[in-house]
Design a protein around this motif. Structure first.
Motif, mmCIF file in Angstrom:
data_model
loop_
_atom_site.group_PDB
_atom_site.id
_atom_site.type_symbol
_atom_site.label_atom_id
_atom_site.label_comp_id
_atom_site.label_asym_id
_atom_site.label_seq_id
_atom_site.Cartn_x
_atom_site.Cartn_y
_atom_site.Cartn_z
ATOM 1 N N GLN A 24 0.817 -1.214 0.000
ATOM 2 C CA GLN A 24 0.000 0.000 0.000
ATOM 3 C C GLN A 24 0.849 1.261 0.000
ATOM 4 O OE1 GLN A 24 -0.190 -2.531 2.143
ATOM 5 N NE2 GLN A 24 -2.223 -3.407 1.981
ATOM 6 N N ALA A 25 2.121 1.139 0.291
ATOM 7 C CA ALA A 25 3.021 2.295 0.314
ATOM 8 C C ALA A 25 3.385 2.764 -1.089
ATOM 9 C CB ALA A 25 4.288 1.956 1.091
ATOM 10 N N SER A 26 3.078 1.970 -2.092
ATOM 11 C CA SER A 26 3.460 2.287 -3.466
ATOM 12 C C SER A 26 2.953 3.657 -3.901
ATOM 13 C CB SER A 26 2.941 1.205 -4.410
ATOM 14 O OG SER A 26 3.299 1.506 -5.726
ATOM 15 N N GLN A 27 1.695 3.942 -3.639
ATOM 16 C CA GLN A 27 1.119 5.223 -4.049
ATOM 17 C C GLN A 27 1.767 6.386 -3.299
ATOM 18 O OE1 GLN A 27 -3.128 5.403 -3.758
ATOM 19 N NE2 GLN A 27 -3.270 7.343 -4.835
ATOM 20 N N ALA A 28 2.048 6.204 -2.021
ATOM 21 C CA ALA A 28 2.684 7.264 -1.233
ATOM 22 C C ALA A 28 4.105 7.528 -1.743
ATOM 23 C CB ALA A 28 2.705 6.887 0.240
ATOM 24 N N LEU A 29 4.825 6.476 -2.088
ATOM 25 C CA LEU A 29 6.184 6.653 -2.619
ATOM 26 C C LEU A 29 6.154 7.328 -3.987
ATOM 27 C CD1 LEU A 29 7.813 3.279 -1.578
ATOM 28 C CD2 LEU A 29 8.387 5.556 -0.722
ATOM 29 N N GLU A 30 5.171 6.986 -4.791
ATOM 30 C CA GLU A 30 5.029 7.622 -6.105
ATOM 31 C C GLU A 30 4.760 9.120 -5.937
ATOM 32 O OE1 GLU A 30 5.151 7.278 -10.282
ATOM 33 O OE2 GLU A 30 5.684 5.860 -8.737
ATOM 34 N N GLN A 31 3.901 9.467 -4.993
ATOM 35 C CA GLN A 31 3.601 10.877 -4.724
ATOM 36 C C GLN A 31 4.846 11.600 -4.225
ATOM 37 O OE1 GLN A 31 0.897 12.677 -5.356
ATOM 38 N NE2 GLN A 31 1.875 14.500 -4.513
ATOM 39 N N LEU A 32 5.605 10.939 -3.341
ATOM 40 C CA LEU A 32 6.831 11.530 -2.815
ATOM 41 C C LEU A 32 7.821 11.786 -3.944
ATOM 42 C CD1 LEU A 32 8.456 12.434 -0.349
ATOM 43 C CD2 LEU A 32 9.151 10.053 -0.051
ATOM 44 N N LYS A 33 7.908 10.870 -4.893
ATOM 45 C CA LYS A 33 8.817 11.024 -6.035
ATOM 46 C C LYS A 33 8.470 12.286 -6.824
ATOM 47 C CE LYS A 33 8.255 8.137 -9.407
ATOM 48 N NZ LYS A 33 8.276 6.927 -10.224
ATOM 49 N N GLN B 181 12.055 10.930 13.063
ATOM 50 C CA GLN B 181 11.041 11.660 13.818
ATOM 51 C C GLN B 181 10.087 10.714 14.540
ATOM 52 O OE1 GLN B 181 9.380 14.129 10.735
ATOM 53 N NE2 GLN B 181 10.965 15.694 10.950
ATOM 54 N N GLN B 182 9.705 9.630 13.842
ATOM 55 C CA GLN B 182 8.807 8.655 14.477
ATOM 56 C C GLN B 182 9.494 7.964 15.653
ATOM 57 O OE1 GLN B 182 7.491 6.163 11.243
ATOM 58 N NE2 GLN B 182 5.889 7.599 10.665
ATOM 59 N N LEU B 183 10.769 7.605 15.470
ATOM 60 C CA LEU B 183 11.495 6.960 16.575
ATOM 61 C C LEU B 183 11.664 7.914 17.748
ATOM 62 C CD1 LEU B 183 14.230 4.990 14.620
ATOM 63 C CD2 LEU B 183 12.348 4.038 15.959
ATOM 64 N N ARG C 94 14.558 11.958 2.898
ATOM 65 C CA ARG C 94 13.253 12.288 3.472
ATOM 66 C C ARG C 94 12.693 11.108 4.264
ATOM 67 N NH1 ARG C 94 9.261 15.533 0.475
ATOM 68 N NH2 ARG C 94 11.094 16.742 -0.002
ATOM 69 N N LEU C 95 12.819 9.886 3.733
ATOM 70 C CA LEU C 95 12.319 8.708 4.444
ATOM 71 C C LEU C 95 13.087 8.476 5.744
ATOM 72 C CD1 LEU C 95 11.725 6.264 1.462
ATOM 73 C CD2 LEU C 95 9.993 7.459 2.815
ATOM 74 N N VAL C 96 14.389 8.691 5.729
ATOM 75 C CA VAL C 96 15.188 8.552 6.951
ATOM 76 C C VAL C 96 14.755 9.603 7.965
ATOM 77 C CG1 VAL C 96 17.517 8.799 7.925
ATOM 78 C CG2 VAL C 96 17.161 7.446 5.852
ATOM 79 N N GLN C 97 14.527 10.819 7.510
ATOM 80 C CA GLN C 97 14.091 11.893 8.403
ATOM 81 C C GLN C 97 12.742 11.550 9.045
ATOM 82 O OE1 GLN C 97 13.029 15.615 6.476
ATOM 83 N NE2 GLN C 97 14.009 16.761 8.126
#
Length: 73
Positions: free
Chosen positions: A15-24, A66-68, A59-62
């Motif tokens: 389900q993360a595919s769409q979110a990653l596409e948007q991030l790209k 933040q979540q951690l 961005r993903l590492v950031q």
């Protein structure tokens, strides 16, 4: 992965595919890079695709940091 294993870029959470596409697209826009509408990246400079990938990774590492940090409180 062991020797001879088939490694792929399958997403752990499909389900993360769409979110990653948007991030790209967001990252490309921020960098002023036009992503091909037909989905074929063969005419793009390697430097541009690498810049997009690098910024996405940062961005993903950031986001993960933040979540951690939120869990540690």
């Amino acid at each position: 992965m062991g020797t001879g294993s088939n490694s792929t870029n399958d997403l752990v959470v499909p389900q993360a595919s769409q979110a990653l596409e948007q991030l790209k697209f967001e990252v490309a826009q921020e960098l002023g890079i036009q992503i091909p509408q037909d989905g074929y990246y063969g005419h793009m400079a390697t430097r541009d695709t690498g810049a997009i990938g690098g910024h996405i990774t940062r961005r993903l590492v950031q986001i993960a940091e933040q979540q951690l940090a939120g869990r540690m409180k």
